[in-house]
Design a protein around this motif. Structure first.
Motif, short mmCIF file in Angstrom:
data_model
loop_
_atom_site.label_atom_id
_atom_site.label_comp_id
_atom_site.label_asym_id
_atom_site.label_seq_id
_atom_site.Cartn_x
_atom_site.Cartn_y
_atom_site.Cartn_z
N THR A 98 1.09 -1.25 0.01
CA THR A 98 -0.21 0.25 0.34
C THR A 98 1.30 1.27 0.08
N GLY A 99 0.83 2.26 -1.13
CA GLY A 99 1.26 3.63 -0.86
C GLY A 99 2.52 3.64 -1.40
N ASP A 100 4.09 3.42 -0.25
CA ASP A 100 5.31 3.30 -0.65
C ASP A 100 5.21 2.18 -0.18
N ARG A 101 4.96 1.42 0.61
CA ARG A 101 4.94 0.48 1.35
C ARG A 101 5.61 -0.96 0.00
N LEU A 102 6.21 -1.94 0.95
CA LEU A 102 6.56 -2.87 0.63
C LEU A 102 6.12 -4.14 1.44
N GLN A 103 6.13 -5.91 0.20
CA GLN A 103 6.17 -6.62 1.15
C GLN A 103 7.51 -7.45 1.14
N PHE A 104 8.16 -7.54 1.82
CA PHE A 104 9.37 -8.42 1.00
C PHE A 104 9.64 -10.49 1.55
N ASP A 105 9.76 -10.64 1.36
CA ASP A 105 9.62 -12.23 0.80
C ASP A 105 11.26 -12.91 1.85
N LEU A 106 11.47 -12.59 3.48
CA LEU A 106 12.45 -13.61 4.12
C LEU A 106 12.69 -14.57 3.85
N PRO A 107 11.72 -15.90 4.05
CA PRO A 107 12.61 -17.17 3.73
C PRO A 107 12.85 -17.68 2.06
N ALA A 108 12.33 -16.43 1.40
CA ALA A 108 12.72 -16.98 -0.04
C ALA A 108 14.40 -16.30 -0.19
N PHE A 109 14.31 -14.89 0.21
CA PHE A 109 15.92 -14.48 0.29
C PHE A 109 16.61 -15.44 1.10
N GLY A 110 16.30 -15.75 2.49
CA GLY A 110 17.35 -17.10 2.93
C GLY A 110 18.21 -18.45 1.56
N LEU A 111 16.84 -18.46 1.08
CA LEU A 111 16.54 -20.04 0.49
C LEU A 111 17.73 -19.67 -0.61
N HIS A 112 17.22 -18.43 -1.57
CA HIS A 112 18.44 -17.73 -2.72
C HIS A 112 20.44 -17.78 -1.74
N ARG A 113 20.16 -16.82 -0.85
CA ARG A 113 21.48 -16.78 0.01
C ARG A 113 22.18 -18.77 -0.24
N LEU A 114 21.30 -19.60 0.84
CA LEU A 114 21.39 -20.59 0.29
C LEU A 114 22.32 -21.43 -1.17
N ARG A 115 21.19 -21.33 -1.00
CA ARG A 115 21.67 -21.74 -2.60
C ARG A 115 22.79 -20.98 -3.79
N GLN A 116 23.08 -19.98 -3.27
CA GLN A 116 23.85 -19.11 -3.93
C GLN A 116 25.43 -19.80 -3.61
N ALA A 117 25.38 -20.02 -2.02
CA ALA A 117 26.43 -20.55 -1.61
C ALA A 117 26.85 -22.05 -2.31
N GLY A 118 25.87 -22.96 -2.52
CA GLY A 118 26.30 -24.06 -3.16
C GLY A 118 25.51 -25.15 -2.47
N ILE A 119 24.96 -24.85 -0.71
CA ILE A 119 24.07 -25.79 -0.34
C ILE A 119 23.56 -26.71 -1.15
N GLY A 120 23.47 -27.94 -1.06
CA GLY A 120 22.61 -28.90 -1.65
C GLY A 120 22.26 -29.62 -1.38
N GLN A 121 20.70 -29.10 0.08
CA GLN A 121 19.60 -28.97 -0.59
C GLN A 121 19.01 -27.87 0.20
N ALA A 122 18.09 -27.28 0.51
CA ALA A 122 17.88 -26.70 1.46
C ALA A 122 16.05 -26.07 1.49
N GLU A 123 15.09 -25.95 1.86
CA GLU A 123 13.97 -25.67 2.30
C GLU A 123 13.11 -25.11 3.18
N TRP A 124 12.27 -24.43 3.08
CA TRP A 124 11.56 -23.62 4.27
C TRP A 124 10.03 -25.40 4.47
N THR A 125 9.57 -24.46 6.09
CA THR A 125 8.83 -25.87 6.57
C THR A 125 7.71 -24.64 6.09
N ARG A 126 7.15 -23.33 5.08
CA ARG A 126 6.56 -22.76 5.18
C ARG A 126 4.84 -22.37 6.44
N HIS A 127 5.78 -22.17 7.07
CA HIS A 127 5.04 -21.94 8.77
C HIS A 127 4.39 -20.63 8.37
#
Length: 252
Positions: A191-220
């Motif tokens: 709303t307005g100038d507000r934004l919605q940030f996807d923290l778990p997606a960012f976490g998964l991205h950093r893990l995968r970019q770092a070369g981790i074997g497997q990663a997931e979010w429990t989605r809670h």
């Protein structure tokens, strides 16, 4: 009420759990399994809660290893119980059997790591600042120093605040774009100038970019489920005086 322990099939080779607030001794705004001595909850209630977690993890209370979390990329490597004041850090790693590594959260990401072959585990507290500053990558580095291989390492992100509940301002976006323009994809218009940030997606991205074997979010999502989870942001919006802390743990 019995404890509710969320687990991941990906970490089935090690004892672990993302504990919800169910099954604790705390009351009032802390009702449930508040495991944070840093809260204004009764010390006795927190101690009872932590003892219940220790029993579930099949360790003594002094073998539950935690740190003084400060939203940093600092990782502590341990081979035994910590005596005295907890060191300031936001992740813990070990190759020592019988220690339960623990992280406290109330919207930030609790991340549990394991290399089952090397018998090395880790636990990290990754809010937006810690994740941006590299705590997840630093945890993998510290695990490798103990003999782990990041290609064989599994990471699971537990209950955390979801994008629909995480409203931020434009200045927040600036920090992420300064790190990498690609980080724009983790933001949606609000709303307005507000934004919605996807923290778990960012976490998964950093893990995968770092070369981790497997990663997931429990989605809670911590914010949207007050029966099961504590949430700093929800407590703030409700103008509550304080909030409980969830505990996540992993053990070889």
């Amino acid at each position: 009420m019995t404890l509710e322990i969320l687990t991941s099939d990906m970490l089935s080779s090690v004892r672990h759990g993302f504990f919800s607030r169910r099954g604790g001794a705390s009351s009032g705004i802390f009702a449930g399994l508040n495991c944070g001595y840093g809260s204004s909850d009764q010390t006795e209630a927190v101690a009872i809660n932590r003892n219940r977690v220790a029993e579930a993890m099949e360790v003594t209370p002094d073998a539950m290893i935690g740190v003084h979390q400060v939203h940093s990329p600092i990782v502590l490597s341990v081979d035994g119980p910590i005596n005295g004041e907890k060191p300031k850090a936001d992740a813990v790693v070990t190759s020592t059997p019988g220690l339960a590594l623990t992280i406290l959260t109330a919207d930030c990401q609790p991340v549990l790591f394991a290399d089952p072959d090397a018998q090395v585990i880790g636990a990290a507290h990754a809010g937006w600042k810690g994740a941006l500053d590299g705590v997840l990558e630093a945890t993998l580095d510290a695990m490798e120093a103990l003999g782990a291989s990041r290609k064989n390492t599994i990471a699971v992100i537990g209950p955390t605040i979801s994008q629909t509940a995480y409203e931020v301002g434009p200045e927040f976006l600036d920090d992420f774009v300064a790190d990498s323009p690609d980080n724009l994809r983790f933001f949606a218009n609000g709303t307005g100038d507000r934004l919605q940030f996807d923290l778990p997606a960012f976490g998964l991205h950093r893990l995968r970019q770092a070369g981790i074997g497997q990663a997931e979010w429990t989605r809670h999502c911590t914010y949207s489920d007050p029966v099961r989870f504590y949430s700093y942001r929800r407590a703030t919006h409700a103008k509550e005086a304080d909030y409980g802390r969830l505990i996540s743990a992993i053990k070889l």
